[in-house]
Design a protein around this motif. Structure first.
Motif, short mmCIF file in Angstrom:
data_model
loop_
_atom_site.label_atom_id
_atom_site.label_comp_id
_atom_site.label_asym_id
_atom_site.label_seq_id
_atom_site.Cartn_x
_atom_site.Cartn_y
_atom_site.Cartn_z
N ASP A 176 -40.80 3.19 -19.72
CA ASP A 176 -40.27 2.02 -19.02
C ASP A 176 -38.75 2.07 -19.00
OD1 ASP A 176 -42.80 1.04 -18.54
OD2 ASP A 176 -42.84 -0.17 -20.37
N ALA A 177 -38.16 2.60 -20.09
CA ALA A 177 -36.70 2.77 -20.17
C ALA A 177 -36.44 3.98 -21.06
CB ALA A 177 -36.03 1.53 -20.74
N VAL A 178 -35.44 4.78 -20.70
CA VAL A 178 -35.15 5.98 -21.49
C VAL A 178 -34.39 5.60 -22.75
CG1 VAL A 178 -35.14 7.46 -19.46
CG2 VAL A 178 -32.99 6.51 -20.28
N GLU A 179 -34.77 6.24 -23.85
CA GLU A 179 -34.08 6.04 -25.12
C GLU A 179 -33.78 7.36 -25.80
OE1 GLU A 179 -36.46 3.52 -27.54
OE2 GLU A 179 -36.09 1.71 -26.34
N ARG A 187 -37.31 3.12 -11.45
CA ARG A 187 -37.34 1.74 -10.99
C ARG A 187 -36.84 1.72 -9.55
NH1 ARG A 187 -34.47 1.93 -15.24
NH2 ARG A 187 -32.58 1.16 -14.19
N GLY A 188 -37.77 1.59 -8.63
CA GLY A 188 -37.40 1.61 -7.22
C GLY A 188 -36.74 2.93 -6.85
N GLY A 189 -35.52 2.87 -6.34
CA GLY A 189 -34.80 4.08 -5.96
C GLY A 189 -33.83 4.54 -7.01
N ILE A 190 -34.03 4.12 -8.25
CA ILE A 190 -33.16 4.52 -9.36
C ILE A 190 -33.97 5.31 -10.38
CG2 ILE A 190 -31.68 3.72 -11.23
CD1 ILE A 190 -31.08 1.23 -9.60
N LEU A 191 -33.53 6.53 -10.65
CA LEU A 191 -34.20 7.40 -11.61
C LEU A 191 -33.28 7.67 -12.78
CD1 LEU A 191 -36.59 9.27 -12.36
CD2 LEU A 191 -35.43 11.09 -11.06
N ASP A 192 -33.71 7.27 -13.97
CA ASP A 192 -32.97 7.55 -15.20
C ASP A 192 -33.57 8.79 -15.85
OD1 ASP A 192 -31.45 5.33 -14.75
OD2 ASP A 192 -32.47 4.08 -16.23
N VAL A 193 -32.72 9.72 -16.24
CA VAL A 193 -33.15 10.98 -16.86
C VAL A 193 -32.29 11.23 -18.09
CG1 VAL A 193 -33.55 13.44 -16.52
CG2 VAL A 193 -33.71 11.88 -14.56
N ALA A 200 -25.81 11.84 -23.35
CA ALA A 200 -26.13 10.53 -22.80
C ALA A 200 -27.03 10.72 -21.58
CB ALA A 200 -24.85 9.78 -22.41
N PRO A 201 -27.87 9.73 -21.28
CA PRO A 201 -28.74 9.85 -20.10
C PRO A 201 -27.94 9.70 -18.81
CG PRO A 201 -28.98 7.69 -21.08
CD PRO A 201 -28.10 8.47 -22.01
N ILE A 202 -28.54 10.11 -17.70
CA ILE A 202 -27.90 9.99 -16.40
C ILE A 202 -28.74 9.08 -15.50
CG2 ILE A 202 -26.70 12.20 -16.50
CD1 ILE A 202 -28.91 13.35 -14.69
N ARG A 203 -28.08 8.41 -14.58
CA ARG A 203 -28.75 7.53 -13.63
C ARG A 203 -28.52 8.08 -12.22
NH1 ARG A 203 -28.19 1.72 -15.29
NH2 ARG A 203 -30.06 2.38 -16.44
#
Length: 305
Positions: A176-179, A187-193, A200-203
Motif C-alpha cells: 500500500d505504501a513503500v517502506e 496509486r493512480g498515475g503515481i508509482l513509488d519504487v 531513498a525511494p523514488i516517485r
C-alpha cells in the motif's frame, strides 16, 4: 621492502598523506605500483596503515581497494582513511550469512549493488575498503546487472502497466505504501519504487503513458527531495549461491571484474588474509558458489598491490 617510519611532528592531518609520499622508500613504492608491479610496506600498523592507504589513494589512477582480514576492521579503516584524505571513503560489505532464498529487499545486497554500480561510473570511488570475507563472496556480473536494470527518463513513453509488470518480475513486492527496499506502490498515475541500491525511494508520476517526473522522497514526511531527468533502476535478485552457481554460473564473478585498469589493491597482512579467508569458508554450512582464498587472491594479484 620499505619500513615506514615518520618522525613525530605537528602537522594538519590532511597534509600527512603528501608528506608520507616523500618519506625515504615511499617514492619507490609508488613507482613500482605505477609500473604495474607490487611492493611491500613494513612497520605500518594501527592508524599508520590507514595513513599509508591515504598516501596511495592520492596517487592511484583509478580506485584503491583496501582489503582487511576482519569484517569488524572495515568501518574503522574507512573512518581513519577519510580523516587523512578529508573526503568520504566507501566500503564493500560482506554478508554475515549468505542469502538462503531469492530476495531483493536486503540491506547488504543493496550496499553491494550500489558499490558495484559506482565502480562502473565516472568518476569511480577513489578508495574502497573491504574484507577478505567480502572478496570470497561472488557478485553479479556486469552483464547480469545490465540485464536486470532499466533506465527511466522524464518525457519517455513507458506504459505504466508494462513497467509495473517488469518490476514485479524482478522481485519487487507490491505494498500500500513503500517502506523498505524492494517494495513498490501504485496509486493512480503515481508509482513509488524503492530500488535496493538507493538510499531513498523514488516517485514516478505519469501523464498518460508518458513519465512526467521522477523524484526521490522522504518515507516519513512524503516530501519530495531530489529531482531526476533520468534514473537507472536495478533489481538483480539475490538467490542461494549454490543454485546460482549451478543454473547461471556466468552471472557470478569476483569483485575484481569491476576493477578497471589503473586500480590498485592494498592487502593488509597478506598471511592473515589467507588464514581468515580459510576460517570463514570452514564456518560456512555450504561454501558452494564462494571463491576459495587462493582463487580470490589470485584475482587480486592481477593488479598492482
Amino acid at each position: 621492502m620499505t619500513r615506514l617510519e615518520v618522525k613525530p611532528q605537528t602537522w594538519k592531518l590532511k597534509e600527512l598523506p603528501r608528506l608520507i609520499q616523500k618519506v625515504e622508500g615511499f617514492p619507490a613504492i609508488l613507482a613500482a605500483l605505477e609500473a604495474g608491479h607490487s611492493a611491500t610496506i613494513d612497520g605500518a600498523w594501527g592508524s599508520s596503515c590507514a595513513l599509508a592507504a591515504a598516501a596511495l589513494a592520492e596517487r592511484v589512477p583509478r580506485t584503491l581497494f583496501v582489503v582487511a582480514s576482519h569484517v569488524s576492521d572495515v568501518d574503522d579503516l574507512c573512518d581513519d582513511i577519510a580523516t587523512f584524505l578529508g573526503r568520504r571513503v566507501q566500503s564493500f560489505a560482506a554478508w554475515e550469512r549468505l542469502p538462503l532464498e531469492e530476495l531483493v529487499a536486503d540491506e547488504i545486497y543493496g550496499q553491494r549493488l550500489r558499490l558495484l554500480k559506482s565502480l562502473s561510473a565516472d568518476p569511480p570511488p577513489t578508495v574502497v575498503v573491504t574484507s577478505i570475507q567480502a572478496l570470497l563472496q561472488p557478485v553479479p556480473s556486469p552483464d547480469s546487472i545490465v540485464r536486470h536494470s532499466r533506465r527511466l527518463q522524464v518525457g519517455e513513453v513507458a506504459p505504466l502497466d508494462e513497467l509495473l509488470r517488469w518490476l514485479v518480475d524482478q522481485g519487487f513486492i507490491r505494498r500500500d505504501a513503500v517502506e523498505l527496499p524492494g517494495e513498490i506502490s501504485l496509486r493512480g498515475g503515481i508509482l513509488d519504487v524503492f530500488p535496493p541500491d538507493l538510499s531513498a525511494p523514488i516517485r514516478i508520476e505519469y501523464f498518460g503513458d508518458e513519465i512526467e517526473s521522477i523524484r526521490s522522497f522522504d518515507i516519513e514526511t512524503q516530501r519530495s527531495a531530489e529531482q531526476f531527468t533520468s534514473l537507472s533502476v536495478t533489481a538483480a535478485k539475490t538467490q542461494p549461491l549454490d543454485e546460482a552457481a549451478k543454473s547461471n554460473p556466468e552471472d557470478l564473478v569476483h569483485l575484481c571484474a569491476y576493477a578497471k585498469p589503473g586500480s590498485w589493491f592494498m592487502l593488509i597482512e597478506p598471511h592473515d588474509l589467507t588464514e581468515q579467508g580459510r576460517h570463514y569458508l570452514d564456518r560456512l554450512d555450504d561454501p558452494r558458489g564462494c571463491f576459495n582464498d587462493e582463487g580470490s587472491l589470485k584475482q587480486v594479484l592481477q593488479f598492482p598491490s
